[in-house]
Scaffold this motif. Structure first.
Motif, PDB file in Angstrom:
ATOM      1  N   GLY A  24       2.339  21.711  52.637  1.00 27.27           N
ATOM      2  CA  GLY A  24       1.137  21.008  52.194  1.00 27.27           C
ATOM      3  C   GLY A  24      -0.102  21.421  52.965  1.00 27.27           C
ATOM      4  N   VAL A  92       0.170  16.396  41.802  1.00 22.05           N
ATOM      5  CA  VAL A  92      -0.903  16.156  42.762  1.00 22.05           C
ATOM      6  C   VAL A  92      -0.383  15.415  43.994  1.00 22.05           C
ATOM      7  N   ARG A  95       2.379  17.870  46.108  1.00 18.01           N
ATOM      8  CA  ARG A  95       1.858  19.236  45.971  1.00 18.01           C
ATOM      9  C   ARG A  95       2.779  20.294  46.586  1.00 18.01           C
ATOM     10  N   GLU A  99       4.577  23.280  44.550  1.00 19.88           N
ATOM     11  CA  GLU A  99       4.328  24.689  44.878  1.00 19.88           C
ATOM     12  C   GLU A  99       5.635  25.467  44.990  1.00 19.88           C
ATOM     13  N   THR A 156      -1.751  22.613  37.484  1.00 26.62           N
ATOM     14  CA  THR A 156      -2.005  23.801  38.296  1.00 26.62           C
ATOM     15  C   THR A 156      -3.501  24.051  38.445  1.00 26.62           C
ATOM     16  N   LEU A 159      -4.970  21.408  40.835  1.00 27.47           N
ATOM     17  CA  LEU A 159      -4.657  21.695  42.233  1.00 27.47           C
ATOM     18  C   LEU A 159      -5.464  22.873  42.770  1.00 27.47           C
TER      19      LEU A 159
END
Length: 195
Positions: A24, A92, A95, A99, A156, A159
């Motif tokens: 993160g 969100v 995250r 990822e 995406t 972010l």
């Protein structure tokens, strides 16, 4: 320092929590088992014992992420719109998991626990798709990919900070009208023909 106070399961959780924190903060490239061991206050050998290598740890992060996503989608209910908003909110709020989950080259994507967790998340998303109104006859076999593409793409872009300004601070609220486009195939304007 609580170097000796970890139980077997607690240490695994400590490594996962530390991995999520590092990802993160700095992304997957900055994460190393040695750094995580330092943060957890244990030896590097302890991290290798639990996960083997970085891919093994990221496999656990991905698996945890899919489980969290499946639960978030289940809690959203059966309506596609709510499920889609829950997907964006998950991306969100989780995250680091997000990822990792969608970079299968980083981890053992074929691991049975990852496949099972990914399937549970897919079934939860499919539950909302099953109630998607078909305004042009039978639902397309491409509808699930279209729905996933919309919510994943929106998440995406959110972010990455790549969406236009003026959408507000709430990603779920901003995604809602975009997801609603799944229900609007152009027939509100009398253009129910080709796309």
């Amino acid at each position: 320092m609580a170097r000796q106070s970890y139980h077997h399961g607690d240490l695994r959780k400590a490594f996962l929590d530390a991995a999520v924190e590092v990802i993160g903060e700095s992304g997957t490239g900055a994460m190393s088992l040695r750094e995580l061991a330092r943060r957890a206050g244990v030896s590097h050998a302890a991290s290798q014992h639990h996960f083997g290598d970085k891919a093994g740890l990221l496999t656990a992060v991905a698996c945890q992420g899919y489980e969290l996503l499946a639960e978030a989608l289940r809690q959203a209910g059966d309506e596609l719109l709510d499920v889609g908003v829950a997907y964006v909110d998950f991306a969100v709020t989780h995250r680091a998991h997000f990822e990792v989950m969608f970079q299968p080259g980083l981890y053992h994507a074929d691991a049975p626990e990852v496949r099972a967790a990914r399937e549970r998340a897919g079934l939860a998303l499919a539950g909302g798709l099953a109630r998607m109104p078909a305004r042009r006859g039978p639902a397309s076999p491409h509808a699930p990919v279209a729905a996933w593409s919309i919510v994943h793409g929106f998440a995406t872009l959110w972010l990455a900070g790549a969406l236009p300004e003026g959408l507000g601070d709430d990603p779920g609220a901003a995604a809602r009208p975009v997801i609603e486009l799944l229900f609007d195939h152009g027939d509100r304007n009398g253009s129910g023909g080709g796309g």
